[in-house]
Design a protein around this motif. Structure first.
Motif, short mmCIF file in Angstrom:
data_model
loop_
_atom_site.label_atom_id
_atom_site.label_comp_id
_atom_site.label_asym_id
_atom_site.label_seq_id
_atom_site.Cartn_x
_atom_site.Cartn_y
_atom_site.Cartn_z
N ARG A 67 0.45 -1.15 -0.06
CA ARG A 67 -0.14 -0.09 0.60
C ARG A 67 0.85 1.45 -0.11
O ARG A 67 1.64 1.36 0.52
CB ARG A 67 -1.08 0.14 1.34
N SER A 68 0.59 2.63 -0.99
CA SER A 68 1.00 3.18 -0.36
C SER A 68 0.19 4.33 -0.98
O SER A 68 -1.07 5.30 0.19
CB SER A 68 2.08 3.63 -1.69
N GLY A 69 -0.16 5.38 -1.64
CA GLY A 69 -0.73 6.62 -1.47
C GLY A 69 -0.49 8.16 -1.53
O GLY A 69 0.32 7.59 -1.02
N ASP A 70 -1.26 8.79 -1.86
CA ASP A 70 -0.73 10.35 -1.03
C ASP A 70 -0.69 10.65 0.51
O ASP A 70 0.93 10.86 0.62
CB ASP A 70 -2.09 11.53 -1.63
N ALA A 71 -0.86 9.19 1.53
CA ALA A 71 -1.02 10.09 2.76
C ALA A 71 0.95 9.31 3.21
O ALA A 71 1.65 9.55 4.28
CB ALA A 71 -1.33 9.34 3.76
N THR A 72 1.30 8.03 2.63
CA THR A 72 2.69 7.83 1.99
C THR A 72 3.68 8.98 2.48
O THR A 72 5.04 8.44 2.94
CB THR A 72 2.98 6.68 1.16
N TYR A 73 3.60 9.32 0.68
CA TYR A 73 4.80 10.16 0.77
C TYR A 73 4.34 11.89 1.49
O TYR A 73 5.36 12.36 1.14
CB TYR A 73 4.76 10.69 -0.29
N HIS A 74 3.19 12.22 2.28
CA HIS A 74 2.66 13.33 2.88
C HIS A 74 3.99 14.32 4.19
O HIS A 74 4.35 13.36 4.64
CB HIS A 74 2.04 13.32 3.74
N GLU A 75 4.34 14.92 4.18
CA GLU A 75 5.66 15.59 5.13
C GLU A 75 4.98 15.17 6.38
O GLU A 75 5.89 14.79 7.35
CB GLU A 75 5.39 16.93 4.82
N ALA A 76 3.54 15.11 6.92
CA ALA A 76 3.41 15.04 8.06
C ALA A 76 3.64 13.83 8.22
O ALA A 76 3.70 13.06 9.79
CB ALA A 76 1.92 14.81 8.31
N MET A 77 3.28 12.56 7.49
CA MET A 77 4.35 10.69 8.15
C MET A 77 5.80 11.42 7.81
O MET A 77 6.66 9.85 8.77
CB MET A 77 3.27 10.25 6.48
N ARG A 78 6.04 11.38 7.37
CA ARG A 78 7.65 11.99 6.97
C ARG A 78 8.14 11.44 8.46
O ARG A 78 9.39 11.88 9.34
CB ARG A 78 7.90 12.67 5.99
N SER A 79 7.91 13.33 8.43
CA SER A 79 7.41 13.72 10.24
C SER A 79 7.49 12.92 10.90
O SER A 79 8.67 12.63 12.34
CB SER A 79 7.10 14.72 10.45
N HIS A 80 6.73 11.52 11.34
CA HIS A 80 5.68 11.29 11.83
C HIS A 80 7.08 9.86 11.91
O HIS A 80 7.00 9.69 13.59
CB HIS A 80 4.62 10.38 11.93
N PHE A 81 7.26 9.72 11.19
CA PHE A 81 8.06 8.34 11.46
C PHE A 81 9.56 8.57 11.21
O PHE A 81 10.94 7.63 10.66
CB PHE A 81 8.39 7.41 10.01
N GLN A 82 10.37 10.27 11.58
CA GLN A 82 11.35 10.68 11.69
C GLN A 82 12.05 10.53 10.55
O GLN A 82 13.18 9.85 11.19
CB GLN A 82 11.92 10.18 13.40
N LEU A 83 11.81 10.36 9.67
CA LEU A 83 12.50 10.11 8.04
C LEU A 83 13.51 10.88 7.99
O LEU A 83 13.69 12.89 9.12
CB LEU A 83 11.77 9.74 6.86
N THR A 84 15.05 11.04 7.97
CA THR A 84 15.97 12.85 7.42
C THR A 84 15.30 12.87 6.28
O THR A 84 14.95 12.29 5.61
CB THR A 84 17.07 11.58 7.04
N ASP A 85 16.12 14.01 6.13
CA ASP A 85 15.69 14.84 4.48
C ASP A 85 15.79 14.46 2.99
O ASP A 85 15.67 14.52 2.12
CB ASP A 85 16.81 16.33 4.30
N ARG A 86 16.73 13.51 3.26
CA ARG A 86 17.13 12.35 2.08
C ARG A 86 16.34 10.65 2.35
O ARG A 86 15.96 10.20 0.89
CB ARG A 86 18.86 12.17 2.48
N GLU A 87 15.36 10.49 3.52
CA GLU A 87 14.88 9.06 3.51
C GLU A 87 13.41 10.15 3.10
O GLU A 87 12.93 10.58 2.68
CB GLU A 87 14.67 8.52 4.87
N SER A 88 13.12 8.39 2.52
CA SER A 88 11.24 8.42 1.86
C SER A 88 10.39 6.74 2.17
O SER A 88 11.48 5.97 1.77
CB SER A 88 11.32 8.61 0.52
N ILE A 89 9.28 6.82 2.58
CA ILE A 89 9.11 5.98 2.86
C ILE A 89 8.78 5.56 1.56
O ILE A 89 7.93 6.28 0.35
CB ILE A 89 7.83 6.07 3.51
#
Length: 203
Positions: A149-171
């Motif tokens: 599963r992916s979709g818009d929420a996967t790439y949303h900045e709020a999701m990125r921040s929630h998973f504590q990704l670095t600037d270069r990481e992505s789900i």
């Protein structure tokens, strides 16, 4: 690892696994052995990658740990709907959080690019996608059902921040894992002649 070994005695060929794997969106809440999940992740790590950068990491969420993803969906929803308040907000949050509970295991697949200057981000992402495919095929061999599963929420900045990704990481996706609760699916693909051409000097 006995449970894994028992299943591996009934190994599919690579071709059989590729042709018979299906995305299955409804699974039972039956517990999946931890060693099965570890086996899937190990398979993922053998995906091809440029310069052997191995640009991936994975978060396996089970039980209450799935709230990590549920809260992420909730934060994305709130970011997109700041006008919601009170009971309406609570209902929407509950709905979003339940998305993470549709399978007993959810695996977040994260592209974590290497610092190697030769590594292009496009190739790091491609390698992580290949790792997910390895994971899906290994799950199928183990008798598990999965859906990527992916979709818009996967790439949303709020999701990125929630998973504590670095600037270069992505789900790159959330892999839902369990035992199928659906009849066997039949699928078709375009014939080879429709998707390939030959560049052959002898022709």
């Amino acid at each position: 690892m006995k449970q894994v070994d028992d299943v591996l005695e009934r190994q599919l060929t690579v071709g059989e696994a590729i042709r018979t794997r299906r995305s299955i969106g409804r699974v039972k809440q039956e517990e999946v052995p931890r060693e099965y999940i570890e086996n899937m992740i190990e398979a993922a790590t053998w995906a091809p990658c440029h310069f052997n950068t191995q640009p991936w990491r994975f978060i396996a969420m089970t039980g209450d740990g799935r709230k990590l993803l549920g809260d992420g969906y909730g934060k994305v929803m709130m970011a997109e709907n700041p006008q919601l308040l009170g009971e309406e907000l609570a209902e929407r949050l509950q709905k979003e959080e339940q998305k993470a509970m549709r399978a007993p295991v959810v695996i977040a697949a994260i592209c974590s690019p290497s610092d190697d200057p030769r590594a292009l981000i496009e190739e790091e992402l491609a390698a992580t996608h290949a790792a997910v495919q390895n994971m899906l095929l290994q799950a199928h061999e183990l008798g598990l059902a999965t859906i990527w599963r992916s979709g818009d929420a996967t790439y949303h900045e709020a999701m990125r921040s929630h998973f504590q990704l670095t600037d270069r990481e992505s789900i790159v996706g959330f892999i839902y894992v369990g035992y199928s609760d659906l009849p066997e699916k039949v699928s078709t693909r375009k014939p080879v002649e429709a998707v390939m051409s030959w560049a052959d000097e002898s022709k």
